[in-house]
Design a protein around this motif. Structure first.
Motif, PDB file in Angstrom:
ATOM      1  N   ASN A 429     147.400 -18.455 -42.904  1.00  0.00           N
ATOM      2  CA  ASN A 429     146.609 -19.473 -42.205  1.00  0.00           C
ATOM      3  C   ASN A 429     147.367 -20.784 -42.066  1.00  0.00           C
ATOM      4  OD1 ASN A 429     144.062 -18.284 -41.407  1.00  0.00           O
ATOM      5  ND2 ASN A 429     143.646 -17.999 -43.590  1.00  0.00           N
ATOM      6  N   THR A 430     148.206 -21.105 -43.058  1.00  0.00           N
ATOM      7  CA  THR A 430     149.023 -22.313 -42.935  1.00  0.00           C
ATOM      8  C   THR A 430     149.968 -22.190 -41.748  1.00  0.00           C
ATOM      9  OG1 THR A 430     148.928 -22.726 -45.316  1.00  0.00           O
ATOM     10  CG2 THR A 430     150.709 -23.782 -44.104  1.00  0.00           C
ATOM     11  N   VAL A 431     150.601 -21.021 -41.604  1.00  0.00           N
ATOM     12  CA  VAL A 431     151.502 -20.801 -40.466  1.00  0.00           C
ATOM     13  C   VAL A 431     150.748 -20.956 -39.145  1.00  0.00           C
ATOM     14  CG1 VAL A 431     152.954 -19.097 -39.283  1.00  0.00           C
ATOM     15  CG2 VAL A 431     153.058 -19.300 -41.776  1.00  0.00           C
ATOM     16  N   ILE A 432     149.567 -20.346 -39.057  1.00  0.00           N
ATOM     17  CA  ILE A 432     148.785 -20.430 -37.821  1.00  0.00           C
ATOM     18  C   ILE A 432     148.416 -21.880 -37.533  1.00  0.00           C
ATOM     19  CG2 ILE A 432     146.642 -19.705 -36.679  1.00  0.00           C
ATOM     20  CD1 ILE A 432     146.768 -17.194 -38.578  1.00  0.00           C
ATOM     21  N   SER A 433     148.049 -22.612 -38.595  1.00  0.00           N
ATOM     22  CA  SER A 433     147.641 -24.020 -38.402  1.00  0.00           C
ATOM     23  C   SER A 433     148.800 -24.885 -37.923  1.00  0.00           C
ATOM     24  CB  SER A 433     147.058 -24.575 -39.702  1.00  0.00           C
ATOM     25  OG  SER A 433     148.078 -24.763 -40.681  1.00  0.00           O
ATOM     26  N   ILE A 434     150.008 -24.567 -38.375  1.00  0.00           N
ATOM     27  CA  ILE A 434     151.201 -25.317 -37.930  1.00  0.00           C
ATOM     28  C   ILE A 434     151.357 -25.184 -36.422  1.00  0.00           C
ATOM     29  CG2 ILE A 434     153.739 -25.334 -38.001  1.00  0.00           C
ATOM     30  CD1 ILE A 434     153.433 -24.521 -41.014  1.00  0.00           C
ATOM     31  N   PHE A 435     151.234 -23.956 -35.923  1.00  0.00           N
ATOM     32  CA  PHE A 435     151.417 -23.744 -34.486  1.00  0.00           C
ATOM     33  C   PHE A 435     150.221 -24.249 -33.684  1.00  0.00           C
ATOM     34  CE2 PHE A 435     154.793 -21.141 -36.111  1.00  0.00           C
ATOM     35  CZ  PHE A 435     155.759 -21.167 -35.110  1.00  0.00           C
ATOM     36  N   THR A 439     150.285 -27.063 -30.495  1.00  0.00           N
ATOM     37  CA  THR A 439     149.614 -26.962 -29.192  1.00  0.00           C
ATOM     38  C   THR A 439     148.494 -27.977 -29.025  1.00  0.00           C
ATOM     39  OG1 THR A 439     147.972 -25.373 -30.003  1.00  0.00           O
ATOM     40  CG2 THR A 439     150.061 -24.483 -29.162  1.00  0.00           C
ATOM     41  N   GLY A 440     148.033 -28.551 -30.145  1.00  0.00           N
ATOM     42  CA  GLY A 440     146.892 -29.455 -30.071  1.00  0.00           C
ATOM     43  C   GLY A 440     145.570 -28.726 -29.985  1.00  0.00           C
ATOM     44  N   LYS A 441     145.597 -27.409 -30.187  1.00  0.00           N
ATOM     45  CA  LYS A 441     144.370 -26.613 -30.119  1.00  0.00           C
ATOM     46  C   LYS A 441     143.720 -26.530 -31.497  1.00  0.00           C
ATOM     47  CE  LYS A 441     146.021 -23.742 -26.290  1.00  0.00           C
ATOM     48  NZ  LYS A 441     146.359 -22.365 -25.830  1.00  0.00           N
ATOM     49  N   PRO A 442     142.430 -26.275 -31.528  1.00  0.00           N
ATOM     50  CA  PRO A 442     141.743 -26.159 -32.839  1.00  0.00           C
ATOM     51  C   PRO A 442     142.233 -24.928 -33.595  1.00  0.00           C
ATOM     52  CG  PRO A 442     140.276 -25.564 -31.032  1.00  0.00           C
ATOM     53  CD  PRO A 442     141.494 -26.140 -30.394  1.00  0.00           C
ATOM     54  N   PHE A 443     142.231 -25.040 -34.899  1.00  0.00           N
ATOM     55  CA  PHE A 443     142.705 -23.958 -35.756  1.00  0.00           C
ATOM     56  C   PHE A 443     141.535 -23.163 -36.296  1.00  0.00           C
ATOM     57  CE2 PHE A 443     143.230 -23.144 -40.427  1.00  0.00           C
ATOM     58  CZ  PHE A 443     143.881 -21.923 -40.301  1.00  0.00           C
ATOM     59  N   GLU A 444     141.624 -21.842 -36.150  1.00  0.00           N
ATOM     60  CA  GLU A 444     140.599 -20.965 -36.694  1.00  0.00           C
ATOM     61  C   GLU A 444     141.239 -20.058 -37.739  1.00  0.00           C
ATOM     62  OE1 GLU A 444     138.311 -18.820 -33.849  1.00  0.00           O
ATOM     63  OE2 GLU A 444     138.095 -20.546 -32.500  1.00  0.00           O
ATOM     64  N   ALA A 445     140.759 -20.166 -38.966  1.00  0.00           N
ATOM     65  CA  ALA A 445     141.331 -19.373 -40.060  1.00  0.00           C
ATOM     66  C   ALA A 445     140.970 -17.899 -39.911  1.00  0.00           C
ATOM     67  CB  ALA A 445     140.836 -19.895 -41.404  1.00  0.00           C
ATOM     68  N   VAL A 446     141.927 -17.037 -40.278  1.00  0.00           N
ATOM     69  CA  VAL A 446     141.653 -15.599 -40.314  1.00  0.00           C
ATOM     70  C   VAL A 446     141.186 -15.237 -41.726  1.00  0.00           C
ATOM     71  CG1 VAL A 446     143.310 -15.047 -38.496  1.00  0.00           C
ATOM     72  CG2 VAL A 446     144.056 -15.035 -40.880  1.00  0.00           C
ATOM     73  N   THR A 447     140.337 -14.246 -41.794  1.00  0.00           N
ATOM     74  CA  THR A 447     139.778 -13.850 -43.097  1.00  0.00           C
ATOM     75  C   THR A 447     140.233 -12.466 -43.529  1.00  0.00           C
ATOM     76  OG1 THR A 447     137.799 -13.005 -41.989  1.00  0.00           O
ATOM     77  CG2 THR A 447     137.728 -15.291 -42.801  1.00  0.00           C
ATOM     78  N   GLU A 448     140.839 -11.732 -42.617  1.00  0.00           N
ATOM     79  CA  GLU A 448     141.380 -10.421 -42.981  1.00  0.00           C
ATOM     80  C   GLU A 448     142.610 -10.131 -42.135  1.00  0.00           C
ATOM     81  OE1 GLU A 448     138.474  -7.590 -40.273  1.00  0.00           O
ATOM     82  OE2 GLU A 448     137.962  -7.933 -42.380  1.00  0.00           O
ATOM     83  N   LEU A 449     143.433  -9.217 -42.625  1.00  0.00           N
ATOM     84  CA  LEU A 449     144.695  -8.897 -41.963  1.00  0.00           C
ATOM     85  C   LEU A 449     144.516  -7.799 -40.931  1.00  0.00           C
ATOM     86  CD1 LEU A 449     147.103  -8.797 -45.054  1.00  0.00           C
ATOM     87  CD2 LEU A 449     146.702 -10.707 -43.478  1.00  0.00           C
TER      88      LEU A 449
END
Length: 949
Positions: A429-435, A439-449
């Protein structure tokens, strides 16, 4: 007395013992001993200019504070290095255990069965995962293993008449950058032309003898190399594959694709990053190439009773025995790290490894899916753990480092993200939040792989692996702990008794030097991490280089070579570059005394030099007149001389300055082998005797443990005119202004264990280092004084003194039917590892007590040898059933119901009184090497063999 002084703990003899030792030798004080041992003209005029010695407590405070300057980010850089989880049971019971890290190379197999079994597990692991037939007991790192693969394929090409003159070697552009650099270094001197290109567009012409591919590619793309390899075979081109060990759990093995050699690193099997090392490289190939393999192979044989016993196989093909005919100079392995990697496979087993590999892949797929939703393009169409994202690299880097994450940035518009087993869902989720922030887009955490697989069906592994019971038994900590202990009990290490190996300097590896290796601030740093995150490491390494410069008298040091043999090679390559810079590239003659260690001529051959052997005198010294004649004969092409000082015979040759001057007068450089530097530190140095370059064995003189046969570190120190040629690295710039290409994979080699030598020097200081050298000489001459009443000491200096080691002549015992090997095996019954056997003179023992051993231990060892001497007198050549020929004696033999030997059980097991209170039992009887070589088996037997038995 300063009881908090580290020197008091490191140096064995107590001050109260000194006079007794001096009286035994027959001198009044240490200065008289040095005067009679040491040429006065090479003595240093003043003490070493080093910082004051630290106490153990002060050093620990210092190293913790220095480590705090390193920033431990979540490493997703990849490029052959991936953060791994070191199982606590392995860290505590092997990595931090002197029973494992202070053992020596398993040349005496009967008292090394534990680590030999652990290495057999390692070999089995890499054989089965790579899909090959035979493996060695590890190499130094992936890049040097790749270079060894190139050399092997170049060597075996001569078996094919069509390829006799082929000299081109294809290197895929997917190869790791550090591997390409090492290949460049190693190819040129031996006449190999590298051709780097796209494997999909390769022209299979007649000029190529071999190729190397990366699997997966350096930025993660997984290719099916089957067609490439099949086409190569039709053109008689042999193929090596550098493979990621964890990926082979999920991917079709290179062996199944038809590869001839598979290499890589086992670092991600539970080994700390350690800023680049030490890590165990692996090398697997086909059995038909076994006689060309570099390094050591552990094989299965039998003992004198026909019981299963392990030993180093095919020792006659070791490179130091081949000398200048060698295709490699490697005579070492990364044993401690290989043991850990093999035990990681034992602990997890095939199911555990498949879970880890699948979890890594799932996290990489999850990251790709989420970044694709954010609008990023992912470039790899098939991958295992590494994705390649099109993005503004500078922007990503700034945000990632603010979040304490490191990616790799191949160019301004590309980000490489490599997932490892330490990456959690939170990290994903940290990696996703960095990207998302990029982009300036909202970050949505993933809960499963994601459970999706991005591995093509045809490349999915379907073949079984690690089916042997050893990989399917020890999966709880209690089971593993007991298995490790069972193996440890079979091995004799420094925590049991002294190991008096001449030329190998088995001294104390102090706990205070070792403890920092377990600190995350030191062991969890990627070698390609930005310099802003490695201030602690860079400070320590530069300080260590400066310390070594002071000790050697030289102007520059590189810590990159990760073994003594690598140091030899690096030194010669720097000399080669120096001559070329002066328009004298034709200088290719290396003068090497007949007494030199066999890696010297092997290294010279690898560096493209022609070896000319010079004679030694009856006293074992360099024959100066023969050297003079050959230097004059070859003066127009003289590159260098390779000398060991003190000599391999344990003597400070008084002609040393005459020798070095002679070489310089004829246009050559002086390479000094640092194997015996333990007898120089603080008293003289390589610069003082006239050398231009020396390598140092940090695993000998500077206290890095031998680890059962590795790790080693072999830095070189050079005079001012050679500094500009010290080696670089393609990812992190190091080295001189006109640097040669890389010697090993990491910029600073095995940086983690350099902490040990830094601690050794920092806690001893100038006075302690000098006293250590003096005590090494004192201990050797005390031992000599005791033994020369019973044995012939082969070589001594002009006043009858030894340096820090001596050679005991055992050849006259053949009249009693006793060989030097019998003495070596009998010493095991007395609780000791044999000294160096039959080197540098056949039929002798070379003994070095080091400064760490106290008088009581030295006396015990001397008593053992003297007792054996009496045993020799009691046997005859016709009497082959005696206590020496039957040695070593196992517990099973001594407790058997029947005892039919002509000597008592007491004499066999307890020939001296002290043995009873600390008896070490060899676990097998004498090993039959010939049987094992005739029936070469270098992996665990399949489970069917156990079922049949």
């Amino acid at each position: 007395m300063k009881t908090n002084a580290f020197a008091l703990r490191h140096i064995g003899p107590r001050p109260s013992d000194m006079q007794h030792m001096l009286n035994t030798i027959g001198v009044k004080d240490i200065e008289q001993l040095l005067f009679e041992t040491f040429p006065d003209k090479i003595r240093l005029e003043k003490d070493l200019e080093l910082d004051p010695a630290m106490t153990e407590y002060d050093y620990m405070s210092h190293i913790v504070a220095l480590g705090a300057k390193n920033k431990v980010f979540k490493s997703m850089i990849g490029l052959g290095y991936n953060e791994a989880i070191v199982p606590a049971a392995i860290q505590r019971n092997i990595f931090e255990n002197p029973g494992w890290y202070t053992a020596y190379t398993p040349y005496q197999a009967e008292i090394a069965q534990g680590r030999l079994e652990a290495l057999l597990n390692f070999q089995t692991t890499v054989i089965e995962l790579s899909g090959m037939e035979i493996a060695n007991a590890s190499l130094l790192d992936e890049s040097t293993a790749a270079a060894e693969a190139m050399a092997l394929l170049f060597d075996v090409r001569t078996r094919d008449q069509k390829k006799n003159n082929a000299n081109k070697f294809f290197v895929s552009e997917e190869i790791l950058p550090q591997t390409l650099s090492v290949l460049q270094t190693r190819s040129t001197p031996i006449g190999i032309e590298l051709v780097v290109g796209n494997h999909e567009q390769f022209d299979f012409s007649e000029d190529f003898f071999g190729a190397i591919l990366q699997y997966p590619g350096k930025y993660g793309q997984v290719y099916d190399y089957s067609d490439f390899i099949n086409t190569a075979k039709t053109k008689d081109i042999k193929v090596a594959v550098a493979a990621d060990i964890l990926s082979l759990v999920r991917l079709k093995s290179p062996g199944e694709m038809g590869a001839d050699v598979v290499v890589g690193t086992t670092q991600r099997f539970g080994i700390p990053l350690g800023y680049g090392g030490p890590h165990a490289g692996f090398f697997t190939t086909k059995e038909e190439y076994k006689r060309s393999m570099p390094g050591r192979i552990i094989g299965v044989s039998q003992d004198a009773n026909g019981n299963r016993a392990l030993r180093m196989a095919l020792q006659t093909r070791e490179q130091h025995i081949k000398r200048e005919k060698a295709t490699s100079n490697i005579c070492t392995a990364q044993v401690l790290l290989a043991v850990m990697a093999g035990m990681y496979a034992v602990y997890h087993g095939p199911q555990g490894l498949r879970f880890i590999a699948t979890d890594v892949h799932s996290k990489a797929v999850t990251i790709e899916n989420e970044l694709t939703k954010l609008g990023f393009e992912q470039l790899n169409d098939a991958y295992f753990d590494t994705i390649l994202i099109k993005a503004d690299a500078a922007k990503v880097k700034e945000i990632a480092e603010r979040n304490q994450v490191n990616f790799y940035y191949p160019d301004n518009n590309t980000v490489s993200i490599s997932v490892n087993e330490t990456i959690s869902l939170k990290d994903v989720n940290t990696v996703i939040s960095i990207f998302a922030e990029v982009t300036g887009k909202p970050f949505e955490a993933v809960t499963e792989l994601s459970q999706e697989a991005l591995i093509p069906v045809k490349l999915e592994r379907t073949s079984p692996f690690l089916q042997h019971e050893v990989f399917n038994t020890y999966h709880s900590e209690s089971q593993l702990m007991r298995y490790i202990k069972k193996l440890e009990r079979k091995d004799l290490a420094l925590n049991h008794s002294m190991i008096s190996l001449g030329s190998c300097t088995m001294k104390l590896n102090a706990a205070a030097e070792m403890l920092p290796l377990s600190l995350p601030s030191w062991n969890n740093i990627h070698p390609f991490a930005p310099a802003s995150q490695t201030e602690g490491y860079l400070t320590m390494l530069k300080k260590l280089e400066a310390q070594l410069n002071v000790i050697t008298g030289f102007a520059g040091t590189t810590l990159q070579p990760n073994s003594g043999a690598q140091g030899e090679y690096a030194g010669l390559m720097v000399i080669r570059a120096y001559h070329e810079s002066r328009g004298e590239g034709h200088r290719n003659i290396a003068l090497i005394p007949a007494s030199a260690h066999g890696t010297n001529p092997a290294s010279a051959a690898m560096a493209g030099m022609k070896v000319v052997v010079t004679k030694t005198t009856e006293e074992g010294n360099i024959d100066v007149e023969d050297l003079r004649a050959k230097a004059l004969l070859h003066k127009d092409n003289l590159s260098c001389v390779m000398i060991t000082y003190p000599s391999t015979h344990g003597v400070y040759e008084s002609s040393i300055i005459e020798i070095t001057s002679l070489i310089h007068e004829n246009g050559g450089q002086v390479y000094m082998d640092g194997a015996n530097m333990n007898a120089q530190v603080g008293l003289t140095n390589p610069a003082k005797i006239g050398a231009d370059v020396c390598h140092l064995n940090l695993h000998k003189t500077f206290a890095i443990p031998h680890g059962g046969g590795g790790p080693g570190v072999g830095p070189i120190c050079v005079a001012k005119h050679l500094v500009e040629f010290l080696p670089t690295n393609p990812v992190v710039k190091v080295g001189g202004e006109n640097a040669i290409t890389a010697i090993s994979a990491a910029p600073y080699g095995s940086a983690l264990v350099c902490l040990i030598s830094y601690g050794y020097i920092s806690m001893l200081g100038a006075e302690g280092l000098k006293k250590s050298t003096q005590t090494a000489i004192l201990n050797a001459n005390y031992m000599k004084a005791r033994l020369e009443q019973h044995f012939t000491i082969l070589y001594t200096g002009e006043c009858g003194r030894a340096a820090h080691e001596m050679i005991v002549d055992c050849r006259m015992f053949k009249q009693n039917g006793i060989e030097v090997t019998d003495i070596a095996k009998r010493l095991m019954d007395y609780g000791f590892h044999a000294p160096t056997v039959s080197f540098p003179v056949a039929g002798t023992l070379m003994i070095e007590p080091t400064e760490s051993e106290d008088v009581a231990e030295i006396d015990r060892f001397c008593d053992a040898l003297i007792s054996i001497r009496k045993e020799i007198e009691s046997v005859t050549a016709e009497d082959t059933n005696n206590v020496l020929k039957n040695a070593p004696h196992t517990l099973a033999m001594l407790t058997a119901e029947n005892w039919e030997q002509p000597y008592s059980r007491q004499q066999a097991a307890y020939p001296l009184e002290y043995i009873a209170e600390n008896k070490f039992w060899p676990s097998v009887r004498r090993v039959d090497d010939a049987f094992g070589d005739r029936n070469l088996v270098c992996s665990c037997a399949p489970i069917e063999a156990y079922m049949e038995s």
